[in-house]
Design an enzyme around this catalytic site. Sequence first.
Site: not given
Ligand SMILES: *Cc1c(COP(=O)(O)O)cnc(C)c1O
Length: 405
Positions: A140, A225, A254
């Site tokens: 994700f 990521d 986050k």
């Molecule tokens: C939550 C998340 C995202 C997206 O972040 P947003 O602030 O919602 O755009 C991208 N990568 C990972 C691994 C995430 O957990």
Amino acid sequence: MTAEFKVERKLFDEVMVPCYAPMEMIPDRGEGSRIWDQDGREYIDFAGGIAVSCLGHCHPVMVDALKAQAEKLWHLSNVMTNAPALRLAKKLTELCFAERVFFANSGAEANEAALKLARRWAKEVHGEEKSEIIAFTQGFHGRTFFTVTVGGQATYSDGFGPKPGHVTHLPYNDLSALSEAISSRTCAVMMEPLQGEGGIVTPDNEFLQGVRELCDKHDALLIFDEVQTGNGRTGTFYAYQQTGVVPDILSTAKSLGGGIPIGAMLTTAKLAEHMKIGTHGSTYGGNPLASAVAEAVIDEVSKPDVLEGVKVREKWFRDGLTRLNEKYDMFAEIRGKGLLMGAALNEKWQGRARDVLIAAGEEGLLLLVAGANVVRFTPSLVISEEEVMEGLSRLDRALAKLTAK
Ligand SMILES: *Cc1c(COP(=O)(O)O)cnc(C)c1O
């Protein structure tokens, strides 16, 4: 209409775009790892706003930074720079491999910047042909069209017309699949060093090392990521720091802001050169208000006792969940790292993670799921022992009710 009026959940259906299905209760205030709803009912928060509220709710360090900056300067745009953004960037470069920082407002935007940098680097250094992005199923990376396409869940990216091209998806933690697919046309491999949304999946260290070696061999960039794993979540400032594998680009968001919207793309000085003036940008990215709060957050989270405390808290959760499992026999595995934990449901409970979440909510405990089969825990990194134990006893009550049905 008066300035303030009491809202009810049904107003959501009347005025909001229906892409979410929020709980019935409407939170009103929070303190530490407790939240109170509009009717004064109290909840223990094991969800932490999806791995965002790393210092809990309204931590004095964040409130003080916010108030001080709110009375000074909120916003400028990137026509000017500002002291909080530069201080934050300097500190981030001191906390990890990175030498250059690009600020955005969310995880998706940090990833969008990472992907655009990789594509631009490849084009300038190797030519148009080198454009393949390899990513992993169940990964994700956010909801912009490029990032959601790179993310490994077609249900999220289908239905919006033609997708950004040359994106390949492979099974996670499968080195031979990657070694077959990767080539001189591969521009970057993008991955989470521990999959969050995909079900709390920790890859083998040999896989991570193998990915790095294959990237080096084919001159492809490695993008980690760390939007969910970063900023102390797994017990080191970034999760990669426990693996011995260093990426070329890292995205973070986050917990970086602890609740204020901010994201960042971190990279080396050499790669950063490819984002010349005008290649990318953001109106809000690195604005003084968000940067000042994030600076206070990382000052706090990067303290050795906070990072050590994550490991202590991991054990409270692991032991507590193991005990509950001995009582109710619901989980096949308690997994994850630090305070990014998952309880994977066993055969008997397949598909029922949401039922656990709802039962917990009824007992005054906020949880998350990661897919249909994993109950996810991403609490504050400084949650107190009393809050953890109280939350676990509420979970005990919830599971007792659920299993008695
Ligand atoms: C939550 C998340 C995202 C997206 O972040 P947003 O602030 O919602 O755009 C991208 N990568 C990972 C691994 C995430 O957990």
